[in-house]
Structure formats: structure tokens, C-alpha cells
Design an enzyme around this catalytic site. Structure first.
Site, PDB file in Angstrom:
ATOM      1  N   ASP A  11       0.741  -1.146  -0.002  1.00 55.52           N
ATOM      2  CA  ASP A  11       0.079  -0.033  -0.036  1.00 55.52           C
ATOM      3  C   ASP A  11       0.993   1.390  -0.104  1.00 55.52           C
ATOM      4  O   ASP A  11       2.176   1.250   0.391  1.00 55.52           O
ATOM      5  CB  ASP A  11      -0.986  -0.068   1.288  1.00 55.52           C
ATOM      6  CG  ASP A  11      -1.703   1.191   1.420  1.00 55.52           C
ATOM      7  OD1 ASP A  11      -2.242   1.766   0.589  1.00 55.52           O
ATOM      8  OD2 ASP A  11      -1.679   1.777   2.802  1.00 55.52           O
ATOM      9  N   ASP A  13      -0.096   5.129   1.191  1.00 56.45           N
ATOM     10  CA  ASP A  13      -0.236   6.051   2.264  1.00 56.45           C
ATOM     11  C   ASP A  13      -0.099   5.063   3.568  1.00 56.45           C
ATOM     12  O   ASP A  13      -0.778   4.135   3.922  1.00 56.45           O
ATOM     13  CB  ASP A  13      -1.756   6.606   2.151  1.00 56.45           C
ATOM     14  CG  ASP A  13      -1.633   7.504   0.886  1.00 56.45           C
ATOM     15  OD1 ASP A  13      -0.996   7.336  -0.046  1.00 56.45           O
ATOM     16  OD2 ASP A  13      -2.516   8.424   0.938  1.00 56.45           O
ATOM     17  N   ASP A 167      -1.963  -1.226   5.586  1.00 57.35           N
ATOM     18  CA  ASP A 167      -2.389  -0.831   7.086  1.00 57.35           C
ATOM     19  C   ASP A 167      -3.749  -0.721   7.318  1.00 57.35           C
ATOM     20  O   ASP A 167      -4.198  -0.580   8.329  1.00 57.35           O
ATOM     21  CB  ASP A 167      -1.520   0.535   7.395  1.00 57.35           C
ATOM     22  CG  ASP A 167      -2.288   1.763   6.378  1.00 57.35           C
ATOM     23  OD1 ASP A 167      -2.873   2.596   6.989  1.00 57.35           O
ATOM     24  OD2 ASP A 167      -2.301   1.680   5.264  1.00 57.35           O
ATOM     25  N   ASN A 170      -8.950  -1.309   3.385  1.00 60.73           N
ATOM     26  CA  ASN A 170      -8.963  -1.623   2.010  1.00 60.73           C
ATOM     27  C   ASN A 170      -7.654  -2.512   1.769  1.00 60.73           C
ATOM     28  O   ASN A 170      -7.654  -2.584   0.179  1.00 60.73           O
ATOM     29  CB  ASN A 170      -9.041  -0.080   1.254  1.00 60.73           C
ATOM     30  CG  ASN A 170      -7.765   0.630   1.361  1.00 60.73           C
ATOM     31  OD1 ASN A 170      -7.275   0.668   2.401  1.00 60.73           O
ATOM     32  ND2 ASN A 170      -7.622   1.480   0.310  1.00 60.73           N
TER      33      ASN A 170
END
Length: 211
Positions: A11, A13, A167, A170
């Protein structure tokens, strides 16, 4: 012929980087705190991600596209990210990044941090300013899992030799789809679901887990 031994998908962000990019863009509109609260709820899985993203993107309407340069300048790479991507490449692996964030920022950040491929949302703009709309389908949990599978197939990597690191809520589908799923700097729902949880915010912790 070079053979890709394994695939690591991160991921963006709060995983590849320390920031939530949408919050940095929202700062340009004076709505950073409002968007940050909505982002936190989405990452915890308390609201539908796609609807939340569209709502948060509406808050970006009117931000000049020139603001992306300032946003990129504020990006903080996660500690250990360059060491991780270098180690993946040294061992014959490939690095992918898939994000609910935006290509307008990720295109500048991902290659510098060692990513080979990346995918994110795009923002609509008109007359040099954001319209407050997403351009095309939203990169949601299902799209993240699909990207991992697509990149694995394209590079001849069996799913059992894939690693997914994330984290937020999603990220749960790609964590479940990967051969090894890692919750990193993660929200409670992700820590509860992932096979492996890494608490320290240092991607060098992943090195010992690489295939």
C-alpha cells in the site's frame, strides 16, 4: 532471461510513505482536519471506502494542480523503504505499489522509492484546478487484490510467492489473496485479520520474511 522470483506489493499511504496524501492535498484547500477524520474512519473500515473517497475528493475541488509539487515535497518515505525495495531486487523480486491515493503524486514518489509498477486513482482537473471528482473507477479493496494477481500472472509469479503489505481496511483483500499478508503500522481490524503483524514503523522488519 530474467525470472521474477517473487512479488512484493505495498500500500502507499501510511505504508510506503508516512503520509496520507489526500490529507496533504486537502491542506491546500484548508480542509485537512476534516478530511483526516474521514480518512481515519475509512481506514478502520467503519465506512464504505469508495463512497468515503468520493466524498473526500469533493473537498479538494478548486485546488490548483500546481499544488501537487508542494504535496510531493512534503512526502516522508517510511523508514526502511529503500532498504526493502533494494533487498527485493537483489533477491530477484519485483516491487508493486497499489494505492487508494493518486497517480498525480505516486508517479513522482514510487519510482524514486524503488517500485517497479504502481496503480492508484486519478483526479479530474479542469482549467488548472481539481474538479472534486475521481477520474475513472476507484481503486478499492477489490482493485488492490486484482492488481496483485494481475502483476503476479504477468510476471510468472505464483500467488504463493507474493507478499502484500498494508495498514488499512482496504488492504484486507490483497493481504488475504497474497501468499504472505503483513499488517504494517495497521488499524485494529487489519492487525486482527493478517497472518503477520509488524508493529515498528520500519520496513526493514520485512526483510527477514522475504522469500
Amino acid at each position: 532471461m530474467n525470472v521474477t522470483r517473487f512479488l512484493v506489493v505495498l500500500d502507499a499511504d501510511s505504508t510506503l510513505i508516512r503520509n496520507e496524501v489526500i490529507e496533504l492535498i486537502a491542506d491546500e484547500a484548508g480542509r485537512g482536519a476534516e478530511v483526516a477524520a474521514a480518512t481515519e474512519a475509512a481506514m478502520r473500515g467503519e465506512v464504505d471506502f469508495t463512497e468515503s473517497l468520493r466524498s473526500r475528493v469533493r473537498a479538494l475541488a478548486g485546488v490548483a494542480v500546481t499544488a501537487f509539487d508542494r504535496v510531493v515535497a512534503r512526502i516522508e518515505p517510511t523508514p526502511g523503504v529503500r532498504e526493502l525495495t533494494a533487498a527485493v531486487h537483489e533477491r530477484g523480486g519485483m516491487v508493486g505499489v497499489v494505492s487508494g491515493g493518486f497517480h498525480e503524486v505516486l508517479d513522482a514518489v514510487a519510482p524514486v522509492l524503488g517500485a517497479d509498477v504502481w496503480r492508484a486513482n486519478r483526479l479530474k482537473a479542469s482549467d488548472g484546478a481539481l474538479t472534486g471528482e475521481v477520474d475513472g473507477p476507484v481503486v478499492d479493496a477489490a482493485a488492490k487484490a486484482a492488481a496483485l494477481a494481475e502483476w503476479a500472472v504477468a510476471n510468472g509469479v505464483p500467488l504463493h510467492r507474493t507478499v502484500a503489505i498494508g495498514d488499512g481496511a482496504n488492504d484486507l483483500e490483497m493481504i488475504a489473496a497474497a501468499g504472505l499478508g503483513i499488517a504494517f503500522n495497521a488499524k485494529p481490524a487489519v492487525r486482527d485479520a493478517a497472518p503477520i503483524v509488524i508493529g515498528p514503523v520500519d520496513l526493514r522488519e520485512v526483510l527477514r520474511l522475504l522469500p
